[in-house]
Design a protein around this motif. Structure first.
Motif, short mmCIF file in Angstrom:
data_model
loop_
_atom_site.label_atom_id
_atom_site.label_comp_id
_atom_site.label_asym_id
_atom_site.label_seq_id
_atom_site.Cartn_x
_atom_site.Cartn_y
_atom_site.Cartn_z
N SER A 156 -7.67 2.01 2.34
CA SER A 156 -7.44 2.48 0.97
C SER A 156 -7.89 1.42 -0.03
CB SER A 156 -5.96 2.78 0.74
OG SER A 156 -5.56 3.92 1.47
N CYS A 214 0.84 -1.20 0.00
CA CYS A 214 0.00 0.00 0.00
C CYS A 214 0.88 1.26 0.00
CB CYS A 214 -0.90 -0.02 1.23
SG CYS A 214 -1.98 1.42 1.34
N CYS A 265 -5.46 -1.91 6.64
CA CYS A 265 -4.96 -1.02 7.70
C CYS A 265 -5.82 0.25 7.86
CB CYS A 265 -3.50 -0.67 7.45
SG CYS A 265 -2.42 -2.10 7.63
N HIS A 266 -5.98 1.00 6.78
CA HIS A 266 -6.74 2.25 6.90
C HIS A 266 -7.76 2.40 5.79
CE1 HIS A 266 -2.56 2.81 8.44
NE2 HIS A 266 -3.25 3.09 9.53
N HIS A 316 0.11 4.04 1.16
CA HIS A 316 -0.10 4.90 2.33
C HIS A 316 1.02 4.62 3.35
CE1 HIS A 316 -2.48 5.90 6.20
NE2 HIS A 316 -1.93 7.01 5.72
N LEU A 317 0.92 3.51 4.08
CA LEU A 317 1.95 3.21 5.08
C LEU A 317 2.57 1.81 4.91
CD1 LEU A 317 0.42 4.85 8.28
CD2 LEU A 317 2.30 5.69 6.88
N GLY A 318 2.34 1.20 3.77
CA GLY A 318 3.08 -0.03 3.46
C GLY A 318 2.42 -1.34 3.81
N CYS A 319 1.16 -1.37 4.24
CA CYS A 319 0.50 -2.67 4.51
C CYS A 319 0.27 -3.42 3.20
CB CYS A 319 -0.85 -2.44 5.19
SG CYS A 319 -0.70 -1.78 6.86
N CYS A 370 -7.02 -2.22 1.32
CA CYS A 370 -6.00 -2.26 2.36
C CYS A 370 -6.66 -2.44 3.73
CB CYS A 370 -5.16 -0.98 2.35
SG CYS A 370 -3.82 -1.05 3.56
S1 FES Z 1 -1.38 1.40 4.94
FE1 FES Z 1 -2.90 1.03 3.50
S2 FES Z 1 -4.38 2.48 3.93
FE2 FES Z 1 -2.86 2.86 5.37
#
Ligand code: FES
Length: 209
Positions: A157, A134, A154-155, A136-139, A152
């Motif tokens: 996306s 991802c 995590c958050h 955003h923060l790598g998930c 995603c």
């Molecule tokens: S790491 Fe994917 S939305 Fe935040």
């Protein structure tokens, strides 16, 4: 008057007190023997040297010393063994084969997600490979077949099948990896070379088959 007082027997010297008379005379025992051997061993004269019974304190001290010695040797042995097996992180290869183009049907193939963190996508023009990270923060997002999108966990996306972000905090589309055909016609992926959205048009970012 003064001589009489000098010659008079001292009563306390002449008559032993009751308490001192009841204590039998103790034989002189060298300090070393006293420390090393029990009273029984000394008084009975059982054997000499190591044969004689050791006192409880000495036994305990010897046990402690041997425990420390063996503990030290054990720790050193463990350290030596660990030296030959250093803690190394084995990363998966960045360049690998994923088979022939005919192995991939239209749509998203998630077979290599666990091993290499990629998705192989076939569309009308050919095959490209998305890096499953991802932006955003790598998930690692999940492919949702029914929703036809990457989501995603995590958050929240969301990315479409092309890898373009359309919901959630991800700031940009997913990266694609280099993909090419080798001499035998197999698809070779190289994750060391990533193409962000602006470079998706690079010929190394897609195989037209
Ligand atoms: S790491 Fe994917 S939305 Fe935040």
């Amino acid at each position: 008057m003064s001589s009489a007082s000098v010659d008079a027997p001292n009563q306390s010297d002449a008559t032993p007190s009751k308490s001192s008379a009841s204590i039998p005379p103790q034989p002189l025992v060298p300090l070393r023997d006293r420390l090393l051997y029990s009273d029984k061993a000394r008084t009975q004269g059982a054997g000499t040297g190591e044969d004689r019974e050791l006192t409880g304190d000495v036994k305990n001290r010897r046990k402690l010393v041997w425990t420390m010695v063996f503990g030290f040797i054990g720790a050193m042995t463990l350290a030596s063994v660990k030296f030959f097996f250093p803690r190394v992180l084995f990363e998966p290869k960045t360049r690998f084969s994923i088979g022939f183009p005919g192995d991939f049907a239209m749509g998203v193939d998630t077979r290599y997600q666990a091993a290499y963190r990629i998705w192989v996508v076939r569309d009308a023009q050919g095959i490209f490979v998305l890096f499953a990270k991802c932006t955003h923060l790598g998930c690692t997002p999940d492919w949702k077949e029914t929703d036809h999108k990457f989501k995603c966990p995590c958050h929240g996306s969301g990315f479409d099948m092309e890898g373009v972000n359309f919901e959630g905090p991800a700031p940009r589309p997913l990266d694609r990896t280099m993909v090419e055909l080798d001499a035998s016609g197999q698809l070779i992926v190289d994750k060391a070379m990533l193409f962000p959205y602006e470079q998706w048009g690079d010929p190394r970012a897609r195989v037209n088959v």
